[in-house]
Design a protein around this motif. Structure first.
Motif, PDB file in Angstrom:
ATOM      1  N   GLU A  23       0.857  -1.191   0.000  1.00 21.61           N
ATOM      2  CA  GLU A  23       0.000   0.000   0.000  1.00 21.61           C
ATOM      3  C   GLU A  23       0.894   1.242   0.000  1.00 21.61           C
ATOM      4  N   ARG A  24       1.380   1.564  -1.158  1.00 25.09           N
ATOM      5  CA  ARG A  24       2.266   2.713  -1.347  1.00 25.09           C
ATOM      6  C   ARG A  24       1.841   3.443  -2.606  1.00 25.09           C
ATOM      7  N   PHE A  25       1.858   4.790  -2.553  1.00 26.54           N
ATOM      8  CA  PHE A  25       1.668   5.552  -3.780  1.00 26.54           C
ATOM      9  C   PHE A  25       2.580   6.770  -3.788  1.00 26.54           C
ATOM     10  N   GLU A  26       2.823   7.272  -4.985  1.00 25.60           N
ATOM     11  CA  GLU A  26       3.552   8.523  -5.162  1.00 25.60           C
ATOM     12  C   GLU A  26       2.707   9.475  -6.001  1.00 25.60           C
ATOM     13  N   VAL A  27       2.919  10.759  -5.786  1.00 22.44           N
ATOM     14  CA  VAL A  27       2.239  11.798  -6.559  1.00 22.44           C
ATOM     15  C   VAL A  27       3.251  12.457  -7.486  1.00 22.44           C
ATOM     16  N   TYR A  28       2.853  12.623  -8.755  1.00 27.07           N
ATOM     17  CA  TYR A  28       3.694  13.282  -9.758  1.00 27.07           C
ATOM     18  C   TYR A  28       2.935  14.437 -10.392  1.00 27.07           C
ATOM     19  N   GLU A  35       8.451  13.976  -9.231  1.00 27.95           N
ATOM     20  CA  GLU A  35       7.923  13.328  -8.034  1.00 27.95           C
ATOM     21  C   GLU A  35       7.710  14.367  -6.947  1.00 27.95           C
ATOM     22  N   LEU A  36       6.528  14.310  -6.321  1.00 27.39           N
ATOM     23  CA  LEU A  36       6.176  15.298  -5.313  1.00 27.39           C
ATOM     24  C   LEU A  36       5.955  14.681  -3.938  1.00 27.39           C
ATOM     25  N   ALA A  37       5.398  13.466  -3.869  1.00 27.96           N
ATOM     26  CA  ALA A  37       5.046  12.899  -2.567  1.00 27.96           C
ATOM     27  C   ALA A  37       5.122  11.381  -2.610  1.00 27.96           C
ATOM     28  N   ASN A  38       5.304  10.795  -1.419  1.00 29.41           N
ATOM     29  CA  ASN A  38       5.434   9.349  -1.265  1.00 29.41           C
ATOM     30  C   ASN A  38       4.624   8.949  -0.036  1.00 29.41           C
ATOM     31  N   ALA A  39       3.684   8.006  -0.192  1.00 28.54           N
ATOM     32  CA  ALA A  39       2.733   7.681   0.869  1.00 28.54           C
ATOM     33  C   ALA A  39       2.658   6.182   1.100  1.00 28.54           C
ATOM     34  N   PHE A  40       2.289   5.822   2.342  1.00 24.02           N
ATOM     35  CA  PHE A  40       2.165   4.417   2.727  1.00 24.02           C
ATOM     36  C   PHE A  40       0.898   4.185   3.536  1.00 24.02           C
ATOM     37  N   GLY A  41       0.282   3.021   3.353  1.00 30.17           N
ATOM     38  CA  GLY A  41      -0.508   2.423   4.409  1.00 30.17           C
ATOM     39  C   GLY A  41       0.501   1.810   5.356  1.00 30.17           C
ATOM     40  N   GLU A  42       0.559   2.295   6.596  1.00 33.83           N
ATOM     41  CA  GLU A  42       1.716   2.039   7.453  1.00 33.83           C
ATOM     42  C   GLU A  42       1.743   0.615   8.020  1.00 33.83           C
TER      43      GLU A  42
END
Length: 348
Positions: free
Chosen positions: A259-264, A269-276
């Motif tokens: 569960e990971r995504f990045e925003v472009y 690349e602007l952001a990096n996110a996780f379901g922790e």
């Protein structure tokens, strides 16, 4: 690579970026308003940490601590406030954000600086899809605060008010490379360099000596996929292979994925996110894997933050968290070409 900007304080030089810095202030205010409206608390955590973060390719600044009541030893300037903010989740703070000054050695260029600002936020009892919605609203508010019509960078534009593109990593490799990425990882935790190299051969992209699967992944990604992302509107690239997300939980429907995504936006690349990940034993195992990778590549590894693992063992609620490059956000919102254009003063 940008060189340190000596004489940046000369009035005629500084005047060229006053407009960008004014927008930076408005965007920071918009960020705080965005989170206040959603019942987040702004926190501040120490930059000095026992562990700077364990991603194998990140390099930290280190120093020595020697003071009464504190065990002498090495401390590091954090590369992210992640560990401390997750401890606050355990402590009972359910929604928190921070505009944190962070430090990464060996990084300087048009979009990198050794000291920069990360916007991180965490939600307890939330999923990574909740963070996707946060990103859409936050980026719209940031652009409005800057007074622009669209994000701009290197001749490309992206309107955060337009419908966003959502694309899985596997879909991106199939669309722009004709590669079945998951087929190159029959063992999800140990993907096959040989299989990926064979799939990349028609593209004219080959591994270099000493490369691992992830190195070749990024050679392909940077050449063929990243420039296509966030054109016209931002892109959310989601569901990374599990081997590429040491701090994320596996996707319940498909444990090959995390569960990971990045925003472009505009190919940046602007952001990096996780379901922790909340399992302390599994987190320790993944940290040890990353330490082994770093030792094999660079001959050393940073220590594990045992206090962080103790906090996970105590019980972190199901959570989602994200790190967004605030300086890059300001660049995109103002059209600035270089990260130093949006910093009040550079590291010399």
């Amino acid at each position: 690579m940008s060189a340190p900007a000596g004489g940046w304080w000369r009035p005629e030089r500084f005047a060229r970026k006053r407009e960008f810095l004014a927008a930076r202030g408005r965007i920071a205010a918009a960020v705080r308003s965005f989170f206040a409206a959603r019942d987040f608390v702004e926190v501040e955590t120490p930059a000095l940490q026992v562990s700077p973060g364990l991603e194998p390719h990140l390099m930290a600044f280190e120093t020595q601590i020697d003071e009464p009541g504190v065990s002498p030893g090495t401390r590091y300037l954090h590369t992210s406030p992640e560990f401390a903010m997750k401890k606050l989740l355990v402590a009972g703070v359910p929604r928190l954000f921070q505009l944190a000054r962070v430090f990464r050695n060996g990084e300087r260029g048009a979009t990198h600086h050794p000291e920069f600002t990360l916007l991180e936020w965490y939600r307890a009892d939330a999923s990574y899809r909740d963070l996707m919605a946060d990103c859409e609203g936050l980026l719209r508010d940031a652009l409005a605060a800057a007074g622009g019509a669209a994000f701009r960078w290197q001749g490309k534009s992206a309107d955060p008010g337009a419908p966003w593109q959502r694309l899985s990593v596997a879909e991106a490799f199939e669309r722009w490379c004709g590669i079945d990425l998951l087929a190159t990882a029959p063992d999800p935790e140990h993907p096959s360099l040989e299989r990926l190299a064979a799939a990349a051969r028609p593209l004219g992209i080959a591994p270099h000596e000493g490369d691992e699967w992830e190195d070749l992944f990024f050679r392909i990604f940077l050449a063929r996929i990243e420039p296509e992302l966030g054109i016209g509107a931002p892109t959310i690239l989601y569901d990374y292979p599990i081997s590429m997300a040491a701090l994320a939980r596996p996707k319940p429907e498909d444990p090959r994925l995390a569960e990971r995504f990045e925003v472009y936006a505009c190919g940046l690349e602007l952001a990096n996110a996780f379901g922790e990940l909340t399992d302390a034993a599994e987190q320790r195992r993944r940290f040890q894997q990353d330490q082994a990778k770093k030792r094999a590549r660079y001959g050393f590894a940073y220590p594990i933050d045992e206090d962080f693992l103790a906090a996970l063992a105590q019980g972190m609620p199901p959570s989602a968290g994200i790190a967004l490059g605030f300086d890059r956000l300001v660049m995109l919102a103002t059209g600035a070409a270089d990260i130093e254009d949006v910093l009040w003063a550079p590291v010399m």
